[in-house]
Scaffold this motif. Structure first.
Motif, PDB file in Angstrom:
ATOM      1  N   VAL A 162       0.840  -1.205   0.000  1.00 66.11           N
ATOM      2  CA  VAL A 162       0.000   0.000   0.000  1.00 66.11           C
ATOM      3  C   VAL A 162       0.881   1.263   0.000  1.00 66.11           C
ATOM      4  N   GLY A 163       1.474   1.545  -1.134  1.00 63.92           N
ATOM      5  CA  GLY A 163       2.406   2.661  -1.248  1.00 63.92           C
ATOM      6  C   GLY A 163       3.776   2.225  -0.791  1.00 63.92           C
ATOM      7  N   SER A 164       4.825   3.008  -1.150  1.00 64.44           N
ATOM      8  CA  SER A 164       6.130   2.556  -0.666  1.00 64.44           C
ATOM      9  C   SER A 164       6.246   2.747   0.831  1.00 64.44           C
ATOM     10  N   ASP A 165       5.432   3.609   1.422  1.00 64.63           N
ATOM     11  CA  ASP A 165       5.446   3.714   2.887  1.00 64.63           C
ATOM     12  C   ASP A 165       5.150   2.365   3.532  1.00 64.63           C
ATOM     13  N   ASP A 166       4.205   1.644   2.978  1.00 59.54           N
ATOM     14  CA  ASP A 166       3.847   0.324   3.507  1.00 59.54           C
ATOM     15  C   ASP A 166       4.958  -0.696   3.263  1.00 59.54           C
ATOM     16  N   VAL A 167       5.492  -0.729   2.038  1.00 55.66           N
ATOM     17  CA  VAL A 167       6.509  -1.744   1.747  1.00 55.66           C
ATOM     18  C   VAL A 167       7.819  -1.429   2.477  1.00 55.66           C
ATOM     19  N   LEU A 168       8.118  -0.151   2.656  1.00 56.62           N
ATOM     20  CA  LEU A 168       9.339   0.215   3.397  1.00 56.62           C
ATOM     21  C   LEU A 168       9.193  -0.155   4.879  1.00 56.62           C
ATOM     22  N   ALA A 169       8.027   0.113   5.445  1.00 52.02           N
ATOM     23  CA  ALA A 169       7.798  -0.252   6.855  1.00 52.02           C
ATOM     24  C   ALA A 169       7.959  -1.766   7.022  1.00 52.02           C
ATOM     25  N   THR A 216      16.911  13.564   5.157  1.00 51.40           N
ATOM     26  CA  THR A 216      16.369  12.547   4.256  1.00 51.40           C
ATOM     27  C   THR A 216      14.872  12.413   4.483  1.00 51.40           C
ATOM     28  N   TYR A 217      14.280  11.388   3.910  1.00 50.58           N
ATOM     29  CA  TYR A 217      12.853  11.150   4.073  1.00 50.58           C
ATOM     30  C   TYR A 217      12.550  10.988   5.566  1.00 50.58           C
ATOM     31  N   SER A 218      11.650  11.804   6.090  1.00 48.69           N
ATOM     32  CA  SER A 218      11.502  11.870   7.547  1.00 48.69           C
ATOM     33  C   SER A 218      10.661  10.734   8.129  1.00 48.69           C
ATOM     34  N   PHE A 219      10.320   9.746   7.309  1.00 44.73           N
ATOM     35  CA  PHE A 219       9.635   8.562   7.830  1.00 44.73           C
ATOM     36  C   PHE A 219      10.638   7.552   8.422  1.00 44.73           C
ATOM     37  N   TYR A 220      11.911   7.594   7.979  1.00 43.82           N
ATOM     38  CA  TYR A 220      12.855   6.547   8.391  1.00 43.82           C
ATOM     39  C   TYR A 220      13.027   6.474   9.908  1.00 43.82           C
ATOM     40  N   ASP A 221      13.251   7.644  10.556  1.00 43.09           N
ATOM     41  CA  ASP A 221      13.461   7.577  12.007  1.00 43.09           C
ATOM     42  C   ASP A 221      12.154   7.252  12.731  1.00 43.09           C
ATOM     43  N   PHE A 279      18.718   4.691   2.166  1.00 43.82           N
ATOM     44  CA  PHE A 279      18.739   6.094   1.713  1.00 43.82           C
ATOM     45  C   PHE A 279      17.945   6.176   0.414  1.00 43.82           C
ATOM     46  N   PRO A 280      17.359   7.349   0.152  1.00 49.99           N
ATOM     47  CA  PRO A 280      16.687   7.502  -1.125  1.00 49.99           C
ATOM     48  C   PRO A 280      17.699   7.923  -2.190  1.00 49.99           C
ATOM     49  N   ASN A 281      17.484   7.497  -3.409  1.00 47.85           N
ATOM     50  CA  ASN A 281      18.286   7.980  -4.528  1.00 47.85           C
ATOM     51  C   ASN A 281      17.377   8.240  -5.722  1.00 47.85           C
ATOM     52  N   GLU A 332      13.920   4.324  -4.293  1.00 48.09           N
ATOM     53  CA  GLU A 332      13.947   4.996  -5.595  1.00 48.09           C
ATOM     54  C   GLU A 332      12.611   5.659  -5.938  1.00 48.09           C
ATOM     55  N   ALA A 333      12.038   6.372  -4.984  1.00 50.72           N
ATOM     56  CA  ALA A 333      10.753   7.051  -5.218  1.00 50.72           C
ATOM     57  C   ALA A 333      10.831   8.024  -6.409  1.00 50.72           C
ATOM     58  N   TYR A 334      12.042   8.577  -6.649  1.00 49.84           N
ATOM     59  CA  TYR A 334      12.185   9.617  -7.684  1.00 49.84           C
ATOM     60  C   TYR A 334      13.127   9.211  -8.813  1.00 49.84           C
ATOM     61  N   ILE A 335      13.437   7.929  -8.931  1.00 47.56           N
ATOM     62  CA  ILE A 335      14.463   7.498  -9.882  1.00 47.56           C
ATOM     63  C   ILE A 335      14.021   7.694 -11.337  1.00 47.56           C
ATOM     64  N   GLN A 374      10.264   1.173  -5.008  1.00 47.80           N
ATOM     65  CA  GLN A 374       9.730   2.145  -5.965  1.00 47.80           C
ATOM     66  C   GLN A 374       8.247   2.356  -5.687  1.00 47.80           C
ATOM     67  N   THR A 375       7.670   3.381  -6.296  1.00 48.50           N
ATOM     68  CA  THR A 375       6.281   3.736  -6.001  1.00 48.50           C
ATOM     69  C   THR A 375       5.516   4.168  -7.249  1.00 48.50           C
ATOM     70  N   PHE A 376       4.203   3.977  -7.231  1.00 52.33           N
ATOM     71  CA  PHE A 376       3.323   4.477  -8.294  1.00 52.33           C
ATOM     72  C   PHE A 376       2.916   5.934  -8.012  1.00 52.33           C
ATOM     73  N   SER A 377       3.310   6.462  -6.854  1.00 51.01           N
ATOM     74  CA  SER A 377       2.774   7.761  -6.415  1.00 51.01           C
ATOM     75  C   SER A 377       3.307   8.942  -7.207  1.00 51.01           C
ATOM     76  N   LYS A 378       4.565   8.882  -7.628  1.00 51.01           N
ATOM     77  CA  LYS A 378       5.154  10.056  -8.267  1.00 51.01           C
ATOM     78  C   LYS A 378       5.173   9.931  -9.785  1.00 51.01           C
ATOM     79  N   SER A 379       5.986   9.018 -10.313  1.00 52.91           N
ATOM     80  CA  SER A 379       6.121   8.953 -11.770  1.00 52.91           C
ATOM     81  C   SER A 379       4.910   8.330 -12.469  1.00 52.91           C
TER      82      SER A 379
END
Ligand code: PLP
Length: 354
Positions: free
Chosen positions: A83-90, A109-114, A149-151, A181-184, A205-210
């Motif tokens: 459910v979004g990369s937030d879900d898969v990253l968690a 960096t992305y402030s969800f990591y901490d 880290f994001p790249n 790679e949210a923005y790759i 990766q995510t469907f949210s941006k590109s």
């Protein structure tokens, strides 16, 4: 404090960007795509079989997993969707960062990591970006329990070259290295070809941006079949039915249309490169962004002042109060050419006063 409160898990949550209710605003604050999803998505939505809503969806989301695998020319066993990369990253944090040693990620960096690290009680150590907002490879040579880290990085937009990414993965073969790679898709080189060489690499990766699907909530991980299996075990221990029927159907349509995807991302890249010249002409400074946003600061006008002025004109951008080092910066999403023209017309007029 009530007696039971001492047993409560207390967290400081992530704060998402504002979603104003107002109509006719220019919204450049959450890195959404200004273009609609692929035409096939709308068609599939019109023809959705609503009887399927009565049933549980496929817990493996096989249709979507296969479509993502096909797009990236991988095996389906190498793909995990959520459910979004937030879900898969968690889910990746929960599964892969299970050491007593600290995980490492950049201080900016992305402030969800901490937030996830705190939630799951994973020890972590933030590594400072250099004076040009670059991730220093040397900081990732110490002992650790994992790396993320994001790249390109967020909110700086700075891309790390693939050979430097490879160096980090190679130096840390005893832990999982996640490249977000949210923005790759906005001009960077994906770490995807490295999957064949390194079994400790996980790509998000995510469907949210590109792919213009932030509202649909679809993200995915690419990795070797063993890690993906471990992550699936955690998922099925948490919530089997993460992907709803609509997300599965529409996601397949979104990722199938390679031509539309390439056309949209290219338009955003072109607008970004043009916008960089406009920002520079107005006296803004910024590191070179390879994402769908630019992270800018101005020597004469404070970020907060510009933020408020833009807001008054119904143009929303993102300002981060902390960390201190970026508090005089604005992260501005690349919108359509017309939206950016409106932004620059306002800024020109604003700066010509006094
Ligand atoms: C936007 C973003 C995400 C999350 O995107 P989803 O909408 O949850 O797919 C993850 N990482 C970074 C760096 C992002 O900018």
């Amino acid at each position: 404090m009530k007696a039971w409160e001492k047993n409560i898990r207390k967290v400081v949550p992530y704060v998402p960007g504002e979603q104003p209710k107002k109509a006719n605003i220019i919204k450049l604050n959450t890195n959404e795509n200004p273009y609609p999803p692929a035409p096939g998505v709308l068609e599939a939505l019109k023809h959705m079989d609503t009887d399927l809503l009565r049933r549980y969806p496929d817990p493996t989301a096989a249709k979507l997993v296969n479509a993502v695998a096909k797009f990236h020319r991988l095996d389906s066993s190498q793909v995990f969707v959520g459910v979004g990369s937030d879900d898969v990253l968690a889910m990746a944090f929960l599964t892969c960062f299970n050491s007593d040693k600290p995980i490492l990620f950049p201080d900016i960096t992305y402030s969800f990591y901490d937030v996830w690290a705190d939630l799951f009680r994973i020890p972590y150590e933030k590594q400072p970006l250099d004076e040009n907002f670059k991730i220093c490879s040397n900081d990732y040579k110490k002992e650790n329990g994992g790396i993320i880290f994001p790249n390109p990085n967020a909110p700086t937009g700075v891309l790390k070259p693939l050979d430097e990414i490879e160096e980090i993965i190679k130096n840390n073969s005893d832990v999982i290295v996640i490249v977000d790679e949210a923005y790759i898709d906005f001009g960077g080189n994906s770490a995807l070809p490295l999957l064949e060489k390194y079994d400790n690499l996980l790509i998000a990766q995510t469907f949210s941006k590109s792919r213009s699907m932030a509202g649909m909530r679809i993200g995915y991980l690419l990795g070797n079949a063993d890690i993906i299996r471990y992550i699936n075990d955690c998922k099925y221990s948490f919530n089997s039915y993460t992907m709803n029927q609509t997300a599965i159907e529409l996601g397949v349509e979104a990722i199938r249309d390679r031509a539309y995807f390439e056309q949209c991302t290219q338009k955003i890249i072109d607008t970004r490169e043009w916008s960089k010249k406009e920002f520079a002409a107005l006296g803004f400074t910024f590191e070179d962004s390879m994402s769908n946003f630019v992270f800018v600061t101005h020597p004469k006008y404070s970020a907060v002042e510009i933020f408020e002025a833009l807001r008054g004109a119904d143009i929303y951008v993102r300002h981060f109060k902390s960390p201190e080092r970026i508090s005089n910066y604005l992260r501005i999403t690349i919108g359509t050419k017309e939206e950016m023209e409106t932004l620059f017309a306002f800024l020109k007029q604003y700066m010509s006063k006094e």
